[in-house]
Design a protein around this motif. Structure first.
Motif, PDB file in Angstrom:
ATOM      1  N   GLY A  82      42.586  47.462  39.087  1.00  0.00           N
ATOM      2  CA  GLY A  82      42.987  48.074  40.349  1.00  0.00           C
ATOM      3  C   GLY A  82      41.790  48.484  41.188  1.00  0.00           C
ATOM      4  N   THR A  83      40.773  49.036  40.553  1.00  0.00           N
ATOM      5  CA  THR A  83      39.555  49.430  41.269  1.00  0.00           C
ATOM      6  C   THR A  83      38.879  48.204  41.868  1.00  0.00           C
ATOM      7  N   LEU A  84      38.748  47.147  41.079  1.00  0.00           N
ATOM      8  CA  LEU A  84      38.122  45.920  41.577  1.00  0.00           C
ATOM      9  C   LEU A  84      38.963  45.287  42.689  1.00  0.00           C
ATOM     10  N   ARG A  85      40.284  45.377  42.560  1.00  0.00           N
ATOM     11  CA  ARG A  85      41.168  44.809  43.575  1.00  0.00           C
ATOM     12  C   ARG A  85      40.991  45.514  44.919  1.00  0.00           C
ATOM     13  N   VAL A  86      40.975  46.866  44.918  1.00  0.00           N
ATOM     14  CA  VAL A  86      40.837  47.572  46.201  1.00  0.00           C
ATOM     15  C   VAL A  86      39.445  47.362  46.794  1.00  0.00           C
ATOM     16  N   LEU A  87      38.424  47.243  45.955  1.00  0.00           N
ATOM     17  CA  LEU A  87      37.079  46.926  46.463  1.00  0.00           C
ATOM     18  C   LEU A  87      37.074  45.538  47.102  1.00  0.00           C
ATOM     19  N   GLY A  88      37.675  44.576  46.421  1.00  0.00           N
ATOM     20  CA  GLY A  88      37.746  43.221  46.953  1.00  0.00           C
ATOM     21  C   GLY A  88      38.507  43.172  48.267  1.00  0.00           C
ATOM     22  N   GLU A  89      39.618  43.892  48.344  1.00  0.00           N
ATOM     23  CA  GLU A  89      40.392  43.924  49.591  1.00  0.00           C
ATOM     24  C   GLU A  89      39.571  44.539  50.715  1.00  0.00           C
ATOM     25  N   PHE A  90      38.851  45.611  50.434  1.00  0.00           N
ATOM     26  CA  PHE A  90      38.048  46.256  51.468  1.00  0.00           C
ATOM     27  C   PHE A  90      36.982  45.307  52.002  1.00  0.00           C
ATOM     28  N   PHE A  91      36.277  44.616  51.096  1.00  0.00           N
ATOM     29  CA  PHE A  91      35.181  43.746  51.505  1.00  0.00           C
ATOM     30  C   PHE A  91      35.633  42.339  51.872  1.00  0.00           C
ATOM     31  N   GLY A  92      36.903  42.026  51.658  1.00  0.00           N
ATOM     32  CA  GLY A  92      37.414  40.705  52.026  1.00  0.00           C
ATOM     33  C   GLY A  92      37.000  39.605  51.068  1.00  0.00           C
ATOM     34  N   VAL A  93      36.846  39.946  49.792  1.00  0.00           N
ATOM     35  CA  VAL A  93      36.496  38.951  48.785  1.00  0.00           C
ATOM     36  C   VAL A  93      37.598  38.927  47.720  1.00  0.00           C
ATOM     37  N   PRO A  94      37.754  37.798  47.045  1.00  0.00           N
ATOM     38  CA  PRO A  94      38.786  37.735  46.004  1.00  0.00           C
ATOM     39  C   PRO A  94      38.400  38.577  44.787  1.00  0.00           C
ATOM     40  N   LEU A  95      39.393  39.022  44.069  1.00  0.00           N
ATOM     41  CA  LEU A  95      39.170  39.785  42.841  1.00  0.00           C
ATOM     42  C   LEU A  95      38.259  39.018  41.884  1.00  0.00           C
ATOM     43  N   ALA A  96      38.399  37.710  41.841  1.00  0.00           N
ATOM     44  CA  ALA A  96      37.603  36.877  40.939  1.00  0.00           C
ATOM     45  C   ALA A  96      36.107  36.970  41.218  1.00  0.00           C
ATOM     46  N   TYR A  97      35.702  37.379  42.419  1.00  0.00           N
ATOM     47  CA  TYR A  97      34.275  37.542  42.741  1.00  0.00           C
ATOM     48  C   TYR A  97      33.574  38.434  41.721  1.00  0.00           C
ATOM     49  N   PHE A  98      34.258  39.444  41.248  1.00  0.00           N
ATOM     50  CA  PHE A  98      33.654  40.424  40.352  1.00  0.00           C
ATOM     51  C   PHE A  98      33.539  39.940  38.912  1.00  0.00           C
ATOM     52  N   ASP A 100      34.026  36.235  37.894  1.00  0.00           N
ATOM     53  CA  ASP A 100      33.836  34.797  37.724  1.00  0.00           C
ATOM     54  C   ASP A 100      32.534  34.366  38.409  1.00  0.00           C
ATOM     55  N   ASP A 101      31.592  33.857  37.636  1.00  0.00           N
ATOM     56  CA  ASP A 101      30.287  33.472  38.175  1.00  0.00           C
ATOM     57  C   ASP A 101      30.387  32.400  39.258  1.00  0.00           C
ATOM     58  N   GLU A 102      31.284  31.439  39.081  1.00  0.00           N
ATOM     59  CA  GLU A 102      31.433  30.357  40.061  1.00  0.00           C
ATOM     60  C   GLU A 102      31.961  30.897  41.394  1.00  0.00           C
ATOM     61  N   VAL A 103      32.955  31.766  41.336  1.00  0.00           N
ATOM     62  CA  VAL A 103      33.497  32.369  42.561  1.00  0.00           C
ATOM     63  C   VAL A 103      32.432  33.238  43.210  1.00  0.00           C
ATOM     64  N   ALA A 104      31.694  34.010  42.401  1.00  0.00           N
ATOM     65  CA  ALA A 104      30.631  34.868  42.937  1.00  0.00           C
ATOM     66  C   ALA A 104      29.562  34.031  43.642  1.00  0.00           C
ATOM     67  N   ALA A 105      29.223  32.883  43.077  1.00  0.00           N
ATOM     68  CA  ALA A 105      28.224  32.012  43.702  1.00  0.00           C
ATOM     69  C   ALA A 105      28.720  31.495  45.048  1.00  0.00           C
ATOM     70  N   ARG A 106      29.991  31.076  45.097  1.00  0.00           N
ATOM     71  CA  ARG A 106      30.556  30.562  46.341  1.00  0.00           C
ATOM     72  C   ARG A 106      30.633  31.651  47.411  1.00  0.00           C
ATOM     73  N   VAL A 107      31.108  32.837  47.034  1.00  0.00           N
ATOM     74  CA  VAL A 107      31.221  33.938  47.991  1.00  0.00           C
ATOM     75  C   VAL A 107      29.833  34.373  48.463  1.00  0.00           C
ATOM     76  N   SER A 108      28.872  34.444  47.540  1.00  0.00           N
ATOM     77  CA  SER A 108      27.507  34.815  47.912  1.00  0.00           C
ATOM     78  C   SER A 108      26.918  33.820  48.906  1.00  0.00           C
ATOM     79  N   ALA A 109      27.178  32.536  48.684  1.00  0.00           N
ATOM     80  CA  ALA A 109      26.688  31.508  49.605  1.00  0.00           C
ATOM     81  C   ALA A 109      27.330  31.668  50.981  1.00  0.00           C
ATOM     82  N   GLN A 110      28.620  31.963  51.015  1.00  0.00           N
ATOM     83  CA  GLN A 110      29.299  32.164  52.290  1.00  0.00           C
ATOM     84  C   GLN A 110      28.741  33.385  53.019  1.00  0.00           C
ATOM     85  N   LEU A 111      28.505  34.473  52.288  1.00  0.00           N
ATOM     86  CA  LEU A 111      27.937  35.675  52.903  1.00  0.00           C
ATOM     87  C   LEU A 111      26.522  35.418  53.412  1.00  0.00           C
TER      88      LEU A 111
END
Length: 167
Positions: A82-98, A100-111
């Motif tokens: 739940g904590t990770l979900r509300v953080l993800g919603e606030f920052f506009g990133v998927p829960l998996a960012y926190f 999953d390394d592959e999702v984190a890499a993709r989101v980091s590249a987009q940012l």
């Protein structure tokens, strides 16, 4: 910002040893605090907590400034989903960012791409958003590199803008 800060969060920490996962999570939260800047500057911890409270439903977890600080510093080993979900919603990133390394890499590249575009006063981010969302990490990195090369070759002063992390 140091060179170490520019290293994407998915490669900066080892998950081996005590605290590795907490440190990795902390780096990902810190990365969001640094690179998600709709206000044109870094969010304060209080602004994040207030934003989460404003958007919270009755069953959503509450987050304090102290707890957010501990997350960002890699001191929290096991936050709730739940904590990770509300953080993800606030920052506009998927829960998996926190988690999953592959999702984190993709989101980091987009940012990083958005930061490069912002640093170069590119106004067509909205028009490119759909294309960026479907690009691979390598494709985003190629676009980021082209934008950065344009900045270096452009009329702007050397060193203008913020450093762009490589994804």
């Amino acid at each position: 910002m140091t060179d170490e800060d520019a290293v994407p969060p998915e490669v900066q920490a080892s998950q081996d040893g005590p605290g590795g996962e907490a440190e990795l999570l902390g780096q990902r939260v810190e990365y969001l605090l640094t690179y998600v800047q709709p206000l044109g500057r870094r969010y304060t911890l209080q602004e994040v907590v207030d934003g989460i409270k404003e958007a919270a439903g009755t069953n959503d977890p509450k987050l304090s400034v102290g707890r957010l600080w501990a997350l960002a510093k890699g001191k929290v080993a096991n936050p709730t989903i739940g904590t990770l979900r509300v953080l993800g919603e606030f920052f506009g990133v998927p829960l998996a960012y926190f988690i999953d390394d592959e999702v984190a890499a993709r989101v980091s590249a987009q940012l990083a791409l958005v930061a490069a575009m912002r640093a170069n006063d590119v106004r067509s981010v909205a028009l490119r958003a759909a294309a960026v969302a479907t690009m691979s990490t390598q494709g985003i990195e190629a676009v980021r590199s082209l934008v950065e090369q344009g900045r270096v070759m452009g009329d702007g002063p050397a060193g203008a803008g913020s450093p762009i992390p490589k994804a």
